[in-house]
Design a protein around this motif. Structure first.
Motif, PDB file in Angstrom:
ATOM      1  N   UNK A 149      90.014 -32.854 -31.928  1.00 40.03           N
ATOM      2  CA  UNK A 149      91.199 -32.971 -31.077  1.00 40.03           C
ATOM      3  C   UNK A 149      90.822 -33.339 -29.649  1.00 40.03           C
ATOM      4  N   UNK A 150      89.655 -32.876 -29.180  1.00 43.77           N
ATOM      5  CA  UNK A 150      89.216 -33.233 -27.827  1.00 43.77           C
ATOM      6  C   UNK A 150      88.814 -34.703 -27.752  1.00 43.77           C
ATOM      7  N   UNK A 151      88.035 -35.162 -28.721  1.00 44.59           N
ATOM      8  CA  UNK A 151      87.565 -36.549 -28.701  1.00 44.59           C
ATOM      9  C   UNK A 151      88.723 -37.525 -28.914  1.00 44.59           C
ATOM     10  N   UNK A 152      89.755 -37.094 -29.622  1.00 46.28           N
ATOM     11  CA  UNK A 152      90.917 -37.969 -29.825  1.00 46.28           C
ATOM     12  C   UNK A 152      91.615 -38.313 -28.515  1.00 46.28           C
ATOM     13  N   UNK A 153      91.327 -37.566 -27.458  1.00 48.43           N
ATOM     14  CA  UNK A 153      91.886 -37.892 -26.150  1.00 48.43           C
ATOM     15  C   UNK A 153      91.438 -39.246 -25.644  1.00 48.43           C
ATOM     16  N   UNK A 154      90.317 -39.753 -26.165  1.00 46.67           N
ATOM     17  CA  UNK A 154      89.851 -41.083 -25.763  1.00 46.67           C
ATOM     18  C   UNK A 154      90.853 -42.168 -26.141  1.00 46.67           C
ATOM     19  N   UNK A 156      93.998 -42.180 -25.869  1.00 42.79           N
ATOM     20  CA  UNK A 156      95.161 -42.294 -24.985  1.00 42.79           C
ATOM     21  C   UNK A 156      95.027 -43.515 -24.082  1.00 42.79           C
ATOM     22  N   UNK A 157      93.842 -43.694 -23.477  1.00 38.85           N
ATOM     23  CA  UNK A 157      93.616 -44.837 -22.593  1.00 38.85           C
ATOM     24  C   UNK A 157      92.926 -46.000 -23.292  1.00 38.85           C
ATOM     25  N   UNK A 158      92.232 -45.717 -24.384  1.00 45.74           N
ATOM     26  CA  UNK A 158      91.481 -46.773 -25.072  1.00 45.74           C
ATOM     27  C   UNK A 158      91.700 -46.660 -26.576  1.00 45.74           C
ATOM     28  N   UNK A 159      92.848 -47.143 -27.067  1.00 42.90           N
ATOM     29  CA  UNK A 159      93.128 -47.057 -28.510  1.00 42.90           C
ATOM     30  C   UNK A 159      92.056 -47.723 -29.369  1.00 42.90           C
ATOM     31  N   UNK A 160      91.337 -48.679 -28.793  1.00 41.41           N
ATOM     32  CA  UNK A 160      90.303 -49.370 -29.562  1.00 41.41           C
ATOM     33  C   UNK A 160      89.145 -48.448 -29.932  1.00 41.41           C
ATOM     34  N   UNK A 161      89.056 -47.292 -29.253  1.00 44.39           N
ATOM     35  CA  UNK A 161      87.983 -46.343 -29.566  1.00 44.39           C
ATOM     36  C   UNK A 161      88.317 -45.465 -30.771  1.00 44.39           C
ATOM     37  N   UNK A 162      89.498 -45.644 -31.342  1.00 44.40           N
ATOM     38  CA  UNK A 162      89.925 -44.833 -32.480  1.00 44.40           C
ATOM     39  C   UNK A 162      88.905 -44.744 -33.601  1.00 44.40           C
ATOM     40  N   UNK A 163      88.314 -45.874 -34.038  1.00 42.86           N
ATOM     41  CA  UNK A 163      87.336 -45.803 -35.143  1.00 42.86           C
ATOM     42  C   UNK A 163      86.074 -45.012 -34.806  1.00 42.86           C
ATOM     43  N   UNK A 164      85.842 -44.764 -33.506  1.00 43.28           N
ATOM     44  CA  UNK A 164      84.615 -44.070 -33.111  1.00 43.28           C
ATOM     45  C   UNK A 164      84.815 -42.566 -32.931  1.00 43.28           C
ATOM     46  N   UNK A 166      85.603 -40.132 -35.134  1.00 40.62           N
ATOM     47  CA  UNK A 166      84.894 -39.330 -36.136  1.00 40.62           C
ATOM     48  C   UNK A 166      83.379 -39.390 -35.939  1.00 40.62           C
ATOM     49  N   UNK A 167      82.767 -40.580 -35.751  1.00 38.07           N
ATOM     50  CA  UNK A 167      81.313 -40.598 -35.515  1.00 38.07           C
ATOM     51  C   UNK A 167      80.894 -39.795 -34.286  1.00 38.07           C
ATOM     52  N   UNK A 168      81.662 -39.906 -33.181  1.00 34.75           N
ATOM     53  CA  UNK A 168      81.311 -39.143 -31.975  1.00 34.75           C
ATOM     54  C   UNK A 168      81.403 -37.647 -32.258  1.00 34.75           C
ATOM     55  N   UNK A 169      82.454 -37.251 -32.974  1.00 35.48           N
ATOM     56  CA  UNK A 169      82.614 -35.835 -33.328  1.00 35.48           C
ATOM     57  C   UNK A 169      81.442 -35.349 -34.168  1.00 35.48           C
ATOM     58  N   UNK A 170      81.026 -36.158 -35.138  1.00 33.35           N
ATOM     59  CA  UNK A 170      79.901 -35.774 -35.995  1.00 33.35           C
ATOM     60  C   UNK A 170      78.620 -35.610 -35.185  1.00 33.35           C
ATOM     61  N   UNK A 171      78.389 -36.510 -34.235  1.00 32.26           N
ATOM     62  CA  UNK A 171      77.183 -36.423 -33.403  1.00 32.26           C
ATOM     63  C   UNK A 171      77.190 -35.127 -32.593  1.00 32.26           C
ATOM     64  N   UNK A 172      78.340 -34.797 -32.005  1.00 29.30           N
ATOM     65  CA  UNK A 172      78.436 -33.571 -31.197  1.00 29.30           C
ATOM     66  C   UNK A 172      78.199 -32.337 -32.062  1.00 29.30           C
ATOM     67  N   UNK A 173      78.815 -32.302 -33.245  1.00 33.52           N
ATOM     68  CA  UNK A 173      78.674 -31.132 -34.111  1.00 33.52           C
ATOM     69  C   UNK A 173      77.252 -31.003 -34.656  1.00 33.52           C
ATOM     70  N   UNK A 174      76.644 -32.130 -35.041  1.00 34.35           N
ATOM     71  CA  UNK A 174      75.254 -32.077 -35.513  1.00 34.35           C
ATOM     72  C   UNK A 174      74.351 -31.541 -34.410  1.00 34.35           C
ATOM     73  N   UNK A 374      80.930 -30.520 -41.307  1.00 32.06           N
ATOM     74  CA  UNK A 374      80.811 -31.981 -41.310  1.00 32.06           C
ATOM     75  C   UNK A 374      81.608 -32.596 -42.456  1.00 32.06           C
ATOM     76  N   UNK A 375      81.605 -31.938 -43.608  1.00 33.90           N
ATOM     77  CA  UNK A 375      82.415 -32.417 -44.734  1.00 33.90           C
ATOM     78  C   UNK A 375      83.894 -32.399 -44.360  1.00 33.90           C
ATOM     79  N   UNK A 376      84.326 -31.353 -43.658  1.00 35.27           N
ATOM     80  CA  UNK A 376      85.729 -31.261 -43.242  1.00 35.27           C
ATOM     81  C   UNK A 376      86.098 -32.408 -42.309  1.00 35.27           C
ATOM     82  N   UNK A 377      85.212 -32.736 -41.363  1.00 34.58           N
ATOM     83  CA  UNK A 377      85.492 -33.831 -40.428  1.00 34.58           C
ATOM     84  C   UNK A 377      85.620 -35.153 -41.169  1.00 34.58           C
ATOM     85  N   UNK A 378      84.676 -35.426 -42.061  1.00 35.42           N
ATOM     86  CA  UNK A 378      84.683 -36.697 -42.788  1.00 35.42           C
ATOM     87  C   UNK A 378      85.851 -36.757 -43.771  1.00 35.42           C
ATOM     88  N   UNK A 379      86.121 -35.652 -44.452  1.00 33.89           N
ATOM     89  CA  UNK A 379      87.156 -35.634 -45.478  1.00 33.89           C
ATOM     90  C   UNK A 379      88.555 -35.793 -44.883  1.00 33.89           C
TER      91      UNK A 379
END
Length: 647
Positions: A149-154, A156-164, A166-174, A374-379
């Motif tokens: 939910x925090x990373x999804x804030x990106x 708001x100003x840059x919708x093109x970052x939407x595909x990134x 989940x990967x950014x979230x995974x990197x932070x959690x790992x 991580x499975x929850x994020x990806x799923x």
């Protein structure tokens, strides 16, 4: 549930002579600040997703966004007041076990661990263990939904970052799970100040939004929530209740962290800062949707001026990492308590800070929790989708906590009519929210329930399996008098030094001692039979640690007692026995510790468990931490004696 972080965050906590944190006797600012980072990290990040999900659920029946926003704010406000403020802050915090809180402490307080099979306490134990297992499901979902939910804030100003996202979230959690082995003693001290800034920003943004559209203040009337749900229909109302419940998840951490901060700092932090900040922010988000309904996709970040979006994303990410760390550390702490009370097998538990209680790292749990998160994020892929998986485990846990609190109140002699009235009222609220969250099972609610079910199965299987093993041991174990009498008729070789035999029972001769004598026809000059027991209290004073009985000249039985929040150390316990003059110092010279290594043989009979559960127990027993290592005995002093036991 974030118990393990508390000492790092609250450096002002009082300690006893052994260095264990005790419930604070007076208020200290450091404790209030520490509670912000440890206790309120989870509930403090709920504004990122709870309100928007509640409004989306409310508008699914065709209601206008402004009307739905007002109803959602009213529902969230009164949920915070009834569940967190009244139930937890006022009521549940009273049900402490000598200053400690948490569902395991409740079970210990009720004496459910020693329940006879088939009794009501045995059923209570099952319910309590299910409640403890639910925390593992919560522990997998909270980091995923918070950081997402925090990373999804990106976007708001840059919708093109939407595909990134989940990967950014995974990197932070790992990264978060990778650094667990280093401990959080150092960074834990900044958690409180960061969360102080976070709550200040929450309140400021909410205040500005409310001043801009003061019509939202009508949501302070609880009838606005009732009226909206009454006209929205059952399906929409249940969906709205299930989403609004996300605003109170994390409230259970108040009770879990009671032992580290005490009731006064926890209550003060809640009523003086956390509750006002949360209420202001929810009102601010509601005000925004009244004036700008198109902001529904992410009202939290839209509440902030454009220039502050990226700094707010950074601050939100730090806050969600803190919330995630608190949950992870809480799972470690719960695991340690469960192991010590015999609900889980012994496993490797690493102390990451020598001078601070509760700073632990459990490698196996860390990586299993990381895998589930991580499975929850990806799923699920988004916080909106994860909202369907979140809530059901916590709502069940809150209901179980209310039930156990009622039983504790009755045990303490409170008026039964008053107990049934008060706890019955809160239990009814818990059941309503549980019913509302139950409709989300197919949307993802099954995920934490599967995790919790697996943990509960392991807990119940381990406890039942140990009972069967102890029955088998008891049938083979010799009484002390018969064994000692038999020694008089044996021509034994007496070896120099001391032999310490670890035993699970307080009476009788350990199997590996009788086998050692039978096979080797030898015995050490001095014999210790040592039993380490975990009591139903959080701590045991050092002067009460050891009880020594002299069975024969040079033959001692030593009972060591520890609280369920302490680590049992055989060498420390024996040192206590020497200090209190229960044992002569020379007994500890040249000591070898003999440990029974039992191989479990599942047997297909009606006496034990189902064959597949016996197989599961045998697997857990084979992979459990070695007894000597678990009790802190150096490897060079340990000798294992093997035994096969059928169950």
């Amino acid at each position: 549930m974030s118990q393990s972080l508390a000492p790092a965050a609250a450096t002002g906590a009082e300690t006893d002579a052994e260095g264990s944190a005790s419930a604070p006797s007076r208020l200290r600012p450091a404790l209030v600040l520490g509670a912000l980072g440890v206790v309120y990290g989870d509930i403090g990040t709920s504004p990122l997703y709870a309100f928007k999900d509640a409004v989306k659920a409310a508008t699914s029946g065709g209601a206008s966004v402004p009307a739905a926003a007002t109803g959602a704010v009213s529902l969230i406000l009164w949920s915070l007041i009834l569940i967190v403020s009244l139930k937890y802050a006022v009521l549940i915090l009273r049900a402490d076990n000598r200053g400690e809180g948490g569902i395991v402490a409740m079970l210990a307080l009720l004496g459910a661990r020693q329940a006879r099979p088939g009794s009501w306490k045995a059923l209570l134990l099952v319910v309590g263990l299910v409640g403890a297992a639910l925390l593992y499901g919560d522990g997998a979902i909270t980091p995923a939904i918070s950081v997402l939910s925090a990373i999804e804030g990106l976007k708001v100003d840059a919708p093109s970052l939407g595909p990134y996202v989940v990967p950014i979230t995974l990197v932070i959690l790992v990264g978060l799970f990778l650094v667990q082995h280093k401990g959080v003693a150092a960074i834990g001290r900044v958690f409180g100040p960061v969360m102080l800034v976070w709550f200040a920003v929450l309140g400021l943004l909410g205040l500005l939004g409310t001043l801009h559209t003061p019509q939202i203040l009508a949501a302070a009337n609880p009838f606005r929530a009732f009226d909206f749900m009454l006209h929205a229909g059952v399906h929409v109302s249940f969906a709205m209740l299930g989403a609004a419940f996300l605003a109170v998840t994390g409230g259970e951490a108040m009770y879990a962290d009671l032992g580290h901060f005490g009731a006064l700092p926890i209550r003060l932090a809640w009523f003086a800062l956390v509750l006002p900040a949360l209420v202001l922010n929810y009102f601010g988000q509601g005000a925004l949707l009244i004036s700008a309904p198109d902001a529904l996709e992410n009202p939290f970040f839209r509440l902030c001026p454009d220039w502050g979006h990226y700094p707010l994303v950074g601050l939100a990410t730090m806050a969600t990492v803190i919330a995630s760390q608190a949950i992870i550390s809480g799972v470690f702490s719960l695991t340690q308590q469960s192991v010590q009370l015999g609900f889980l097998p012994a496993m490797r538990i690493v102390q990451t800070a020598r001078d601070e209680r509760g700073q632990i790292y459990v490698p196996m749990v860390n990586w299993l929790l990381a895998l589930a998160t991580l499975v929850a994020v990806v799923m699920f892929g988004s916080s909106d989708a994860l909202a369907g998986a979140y809530g059901i485990a916590v709502s069940m846990l809150m209901g179980i906590t209310t039930l156990l609190a009622a039983l504790i109140a009755l045990r303490w002699g409170y008026n039964p009519v008053l107990v049934f009235a008060v706890n019955g009222f809160f239990l009814a609220i818990d059941l309503v929210f549980f019913a509302a969250n139950s409709v989300k099972i197919l949307e993802g609610g099954w995920f934490p329930l599967v995790l919790a079910g697996a943990v509960a199965l392991m807990m119940l299987t381990w406890k039942k399996g140990n009972e069967l093993v102890e029955e088998a041991r008891a049938a083979l174990r010799q009484p002390e008098d018969i064994f000692l009498a038999g020694l008089q008729h044996r021509d034994l070789l007496r070896l120099p030094g001391t032999a310490a035999f670890l035993s699970a029972a307080e009476h009788g001769i350990p199997l590996h001692l009788s086998r050692f004598v039978e096979r080797n026809h030898a015995l050490m000059e001095r014999i210790l039979i040592i039993t380490a027991l975990y009591e139903e209290t959080p701590t045991v004073p050092r002067e009460q640690r050891a009880h020594v009985t002299i069975l024969a000249p040079g033959f001692y039985r030593v009972i060591l007692r520890y609280g369920f929040m302490e680590e049992a150390s055989i060498l420390e316990g024996l040192a206590c026995a020497v200090e209190s003059r229960h044992l002569p110092p020379h007994v500890l010279d040249d000591m070898t510790v003999f440990v029974g290594h039992e191989t479990i043989i599942p047997k297909d009979d009606a006496r034990g468990m189902a064959p597949w559960r016996e197989g599961l127990f045998a697997f857990m027993q084979r992979n459990a931490e070695r007894t000597g290592a678990f009790f802190g005995v150096p490897t060079r002093q340990v000798v294992e004696v093997g035994t096969e036991i059928e169950i």
